[in-house]
Design a protein around this motif. Structure first.
Motif, short mmCIF file in Angstrom:
data_model
loop_
_atom_site.label_atom_id
_atom_site.label_comp_id
_atom_site.label_asym_id
_atom_site.label_seq_id
_atom_site.Cartn_x
_atom_site.Cartn_y
_atom_site.Cartn_z
N TYR A 1 91.34 4.88 30.66
CA TYR A 1 90.46 4.61 29.53
C TYR A 1 90.00 3.16 29.48
O TYR A 1 89.15 2.80 28.68
N ASN A 2 90.58 2.31 30.29
CA ASN A 2 90.24 0.89 30.26
C ASN A 2 89.37 0.46 31.44
O ASN A 2 88.67 -0.54 31.36
N VAL A 3 89.43 1.19 32.55
CA VAL A 3 88.73 0.82 33.77
C VAL A 3 87.74 1.91 34.15
O VAL A 3 88.13 3.06 34.30
N PRO A 4 86.45 1.57 34.28
CA PRO A 4 85.49 2.58 34.75
C PRO A 4 85.73 2.87 36.23
O PRO A 4 85.66 1.97 37.08
N GLN A 5 86.09 4.12 36.56
CA GLN A 5 86.44 4.45 37.93
C GLN A 5 85.40 5.33 38.61
O GLN A 5 85.55 5.63 39.79
N HIS A 6 84.38 5.75 37.88
CA HIS A 6 83.45 6.72 38.47
C HIS A 6 82.66 6.13 39.63
O HIS A 6 82.11 6.86 40.44
N TRP A 7 82.63 4.80 39.73
CA TRP A 7 81.86 4.17 40.79
C TRP A 7 82.56 4.23 42.15
O TRP A 7 81.92 4.22 43.19
N LEU A 8 83.90 4.31 42.16
CA LEU A 8 84.64 4.22 43.42
C LEU A 8 84.35 5.41 44.35
O LEU A 8 84.08 5.22 45.54
N PRO A 9 84.39 6.67 43.87
CA PRO A 9 84.05 7.78 44.77
C PRO A 9 82.63 7.68 45.33
O PRO A 9 82.40 8.03 46.50
N VAL A 10 81.69 7.20 44.52
CA VAL A 10 80.31 7.07 44.99
C VAL A 10 80.23 6.04 46.12
O VAL A 10 79.60 6.28 47.16
N ILE A 11 80.88 4.89 45.93
CA ILE A 11 80.85 3.84 46.94
C ILE A 11 81.48 4.30 48.25
O ILE A 11 80.93 4.11 49.34
N THR A 12 82.66 4.91 48.16
CA THR A 12 83.34 5.37 49.38
C THR A 12 82.54 6.46 50.08
O THR A 12 82.48 6.50 51.32
N ALA A 13 81.93 7.34 49.29
CA ALA A 13 81.12 8.42 49.88
C ALA A 13 79.94 7.84 50.65
O ALA A 13 79.64 8.26 51.77
N LEU A 14 79.26 6.86 50.05
CA LEU A 14 78.09 6.28 50.71
C LEU A 14 78.47 5.41 51.90
O LEU A 14 77.76 5.38 52.91
N LEU A 15 79.61 4.70 51.79
CA LEU A 15 80.04 3.88 52.93
C LEU A 15 80.42 4.74 54.12
O LEU A 15 80.04 4.46 55.27
N ALA B 1 81.16 14.32 50.97
CA ALA B 1 82.23 15.04 50.25
C ALA B 1 83.60 14.45 50.59
O ALA B 1 84.44 14.23 49.71
N PHE B 2 83.85 14.19 51.87
CA PHE B 2 85.13 13.62 52.29
C PHE B 2 85.31 12.24 51.66
O PHE B 2 86.39 11.90 51.15
N GLY B 3 84.24 11.42 51.70
CA GLY B 3 84.32 10.09 51.11
C GLY B 3 84.52 10.14 49.61
O GLY B 3 85.24 9.31 49.05
N TRP B 4 83.90 11.12 48.96
CA TRP B 4 84.04 11.26 47.51
C TRP B 4 85.50 11.54 47.14
O TRP B 4 86.07 10.87 46.27
N TRP B 5 86.09 12.53 47.80
CA TRP B 5 87.48 12.86 47.46
C TRP B 5 88.44 11.75 47.87
O TRP B 5 89.46 11.52 47.20
N PHE B 6 88.13 11.06 48.95
CA PHE B 6 88.95 9.91 49.34
C PHE B 6 88.87 8.82 48.26
O PHE B 6 89.88 8.21 47.91
N GLY B 7 87.67 8.59 47.73
CA GLY B 7 87.52 7.62 46.65
C GLY B 7 88.25 8.04 45.39
O GLY B 7 88.84 7.20 44.69
N ARG B 8 88.22 9.36 45.09
CA ARG B 8 88.96 9.85 43.93
C ARG B 8 90.46 9.60 44.09
O ARG B 8 91.16 9.22 43.14
N LEU B 9 90.94 9.82 45.32
CA LEU B 9 92.36 9.61 45.58
C LEU B 9 92.74 8.14 45.40
O LEU B 9 93.76 7.81 44.78
N ILE B 10 91.90 7.24 45.91
CA ILE B 10 92.16 5.81 45.75
C ILE B 10 92.14 5.43 44.27
O ILE B 10 92.97 4.64 43.79
N ALA B 11 91.18 6.00 43.53
CA ALA B 11 91.08 5.69 42.09
C ALA B 11 92.33 6.12 41.34
O ALA B 11 92.83 5.40 40.47
N VAL B 12 92.84 7.29 41.71
CA VAL B 12 94.06 7.78 41.05
C VAL B 12 95.23 6.84 41.33
O VAL B 12 96.04 6.51 40.45
N ILE B 13 95.31 6.38 42.59
CA ILE B 13 96.43 5.50 42.97
C ILE B 13 96.32 4.13 42.31
O ILE B 13 97.30 3.58 41.78
N LEU B 14 95.10 3.57 42.29
CA LEU B 14 94.92 2.21 41.79
C LEU B 14 94.90 2.13 40.28
O LEU B 14 95.37 1.14 39.69
#
Length: 753
Positions: free
Chosen positions: A266-280, A247-260
């Protein structure tokens, strides 16, 4: 997918492992199914594939198991210490990854073990993960004290690639660790915590458990408190802790996605970033916890469930649930024999069932409901595995789970602050952890009725309870929910397996090199001897006997008989007194016991429930040895009888010849030593079976070959706890005497040898 999983279950519950030649028949069966059974084609292939993987795994693991024929040799072993060594003073236990191994002639064993678990009783070095050792050791294959409700060490070792166990005879070379591996980092982290929290053992043990999965420092009172409040999972790194990291990694990934990707949604698929950070992040936590099997299982479940988010067409959550189970079993084919496997998947299943329903409730209400659902689903399994259930668990966990999750999150900055030299980071953690234990103690003190104990509920009753729980959770009408509630009634009305009046049931426990026999009549219970006490403070009573007594709901002994004061007979006396309520305590050497006891008088007899008990030993001479002071007890029903002689020697047996009649079962004196069980004694009592309680490959070489020869000449059957596990003696309803051996009754393919 379900049939694939079933294939693993079939192999894992077999009493013997089929030959690999069976694999030759699988393609033939597959061709027949492909040609004539197109409707079940995919299911059949999945089943055969699961069975094939489990079969190959079993043969690989058994292939590496140390051969019992090689136990006489002294082996020179070199290897690397892995995992965290358990070292207290001069005693150490550790796991060694083997690099080379050979006997004194330079010949390696066949096969060569991969890992071995070693004890070092006079350790001259402090061991660390990564240390390279060269040792002379004595080895044997892993062996279980095989008892009802006991722990299966052979299966545990097999699943962890531990092919041999033994002890260190001599340290030849010790090279300190040079590589910085995960285990060494964990070891140094524990030393760092210990240095700073040495005056706060409760805080230290809690942090070790929460952050590193190291539960060794938790004390008995802490485990008792957690069991009574249903919070054991809080201190065992498992799904909860991995979930917090996810959960912490997921929200951290969401935060990074929002910043980046702000403005580019609509042009960049971002749904993968929270998953990657959560699993890492959760994967790093699994490594910090030592990559134990439970943490691996929890991370695999998280990875599969989250991995579905990366697909364009996301599979259903239940498909992912089954897939995660299939992946876990593929990597750990014996995982279904772990209690945590059932509890983890059941808890996740309950939560998935909750979230897949449409709810418009507040978050707090959903939290309350999730705890209720988890309790309802897990309760039957908790009663089956542990025989007790904490009724306070849902209420306690509603507060404890967020609190422990907060402690986990806060611990990261708190530890970083402490590394920088500011002690208040650890001080904050100490306050939080002490508050946690104080809260659990307060809840536990409110009432003695929080823990519901139901000894040995039947599998049928548990099955009905699980069905009832599922029906209650279904979105159906009230009537069907009431039917589900009725399905729970058999659990609360257990059918106790009482011994019929005027009959006996005896259980000769497998306690290693020692003796412990439980004798039950219709309304009375007697324990003859307690097994040994160990140098580390543990006892055979706790390992082999207490789990069975808890399972059966036996908390009171009408009589404890301790034949004499030798450790292998009396080593668990104090633990028996601590764990059970006792009636009379009698011994051949009462003054030597560490609890109040009286002498077992010669020729004293009494009757319980139509069964006669009698002491037969003669009055000991002034110079009698401790062995010859043993109480000799005969228990006789109308049809069956058992004679227990402790360690009494041939000299005592000769004095009993005139007073003894035929007995059905004789428990051989002194574990089959040549100083007992004389030929004349065997002829006088003519037992149908002689039972020998001895340790597996014990250093005394009990039972002695002469004793085995005497028994065979007498025509009596021989049963041994070191070969056949616990021995169950009983009577059928029509009065016939019967014997069951636990290793045969509960045989699995890894224990068949």
């Amino acid at each position: 997918m379900i049939t694939y999983i079933v294939g693993f279950f079939i192999i894992a519950w077999l009493p013997w492992l089929p030959s690999l030649l069976w694999l030759v028949g699988f393609p033939v069966v597959g061709l027949i199914i492909f040609r004539y059974c197109s409707d079940i084609r995919s299911h059949a292939f999945s089943l055969l594939l699961g069975m094939a993987i489990a079969l190959v795994y079993g043969h690989i693991q058994l292939h590496y198991r140390f051969d019992v024929a090689q136990v006489e040799s002294i082996w020179k072993v070199s290897g690397v210490v892995v995992q965290l060594p358990d070292q207290q003073g001069k005693q150490a236990r550790f796991t060694l990854q083997v690099a080379t191994i050979s006997d004194q002639r330079g010949i390696p064993p066949n096969p060569e073990p991969r890992y071995m678990r070693l004890s070092w009783y006079k350790a001259s070095h402090i061991l660390k993960p990564g240390d390279r050792l060269t040792l002379n050791v004595k080895l044997r294959p892993p062996h279980t004290l095989w008892n009802p409700a006991g722990f299966d060490y052979e299966r545990w070792a097999l699943a962890r690639n531990i092919d041999a166990v033994g002890y260190v005879k001599q340290m030849l070379d010790h090279q300190s660790a040079t590589d910085t591996g995960v285990d060494l980092l964990r070891y140094r982290f524990i030393l760092w915590l210990t240095e700073r929290l040495k005056d706060q053992p409760v805080v230290l043990s809690t942090l070790q458990a929460l952050l590193l999965g190291d539960k060794r420092a938790l004390e008995d009172w802490q485990w008792t408190l957690m069991r009574n409040t249903g919070t054991t999972h809080l201190m065992v790194v498992s799904g909860l802790h991995i979930g917090v990291c996810v959960a912490f990694g997921w929200w951290f990934g969401r935060l990074i996605a929002v910043i980046l990707f702000r403005g580019k949604e609509y042009n960049v698929p971002q749904h993968w970033l929270p998953v990657i950070t959560a699993l890492l992040l959760s994967g790093a936590y699994v490594g910090l916890a030592g990559f134990s099997i439970p943490t691996q299982r929890a991370w695999i479940m998280a990875a599969v469930l989250l991995g579905g988010q990366l697909r364009t067409q996301r599979p259903a959550v239940w498909t992912r649930w089954w897939l995660s189970m299939a992946v876990v079993l593929t990597l750990q084919p014996l995982a279904m024999h772990e209690i945590g496997f059932w509890l983890s998947f059941s808890a996740v299943g309950a939560l998935l069932f909750l979230v897949t329903q449409r709810h418009k409730n507040m978050a707090l209400f959903m939290l309350l409901k999730s705890q209720w659902w988890i309790l309802l689903i897990l309760s039957p399994l908790l009663l089956l595995f542990f025989g007790q259930l904490s009724l306070s668990a849902p209420i306690v966990n509603i507060l404890a789970i967020p609190f422990v999750s907060f402690v986990l999150v806060v611990s990261i900055p708190a530890l970083l602050i402490s590394v920088l030299g500011f002690s208040w980071g650890l001080d904050i953690l100490g306050v939080l952890i002490k508050a946690l234990w104080a809260g659990l103690s307060w809840v536990n003190a409110l009432s003695d009725q929080w823990v519901l104990a139901i000894p040995q509920p039947s599998v049928i009753a548990i099955t009905f309870a699980i069905l009832g729980a599922v029906m209650i959770l279904q979105p159906v009408n009230v009537r069907l929910k009431l039917v589900g509630l009725l399905c729970w009634f058999p659990v609360f009305l257990p059918i106790k397996d009482n011994v019929p009046p005027a009959q006996i049931r005896a259980l000769v426990f497998d306690v290693g090199q020692g003796l412990a026999v439980l004798i039950e009549t219709n309304r009375h219970t007697l324990l003859f001897d307690t097994g040994a006490g160990y140098p580390n403070g543990g006892t055979a009573f706790e390992r082999a006997i207490l789990p069975y007594l808890n399972q059966q709901g036996i908390s009171f002994l009408d009589k404890l008989v301790v034949s004499h004061d030798d450790n292998d007979h009396a080593g668990g006396v104090r633990k028996v007194a601590e764990q059970l309520s006792l009636g009379l305590v009698e011994s051949g050497m009462p003054e030597a016991l560490n609890i109040p006891a009286q002498n077992c008088p010669s020729d004293l007899s009494w009757k319980w429930d139509g069964v006669e008990f009698r002491y037969h030993h003669p009055e000991p001479a002034l110079k009698a040895t401790d062995n010859d002071r043993s109480c000799v007890l005969e228990v006789r029903s109308q049809h069956c009888s058992v004679l227990l002689t402790g360690d009494a020697s041939v000299a005592v047996e000769s004095q009993l010849l005139k007073s003894m009649d035929h007995v059905t079962w004789l428990v051989a004196g002194h574990h089959g030593s040549r100083t007992s069980t004389s030929e004349e004694f065997l002829q006088a009592i003519s037992p149908e079976a002689v039972l020998i309680s001895a340790g597996f490959l014990n250093r005394y070489r009990h039972p002695h070959a002469d004793v085995i020869e005497r028994i065979e000449r007498s025509g009596s059957r021989i049963l041994r706890t070191d070969q056949q596990g616990a021995i169950v003696l009983g009577e059928t309803r029509n009065g016939k005497c019967r014997i069951d051996t636990w290793r045969e009754k509960e045989k699995r393919y890894w224990s068949a040898s």
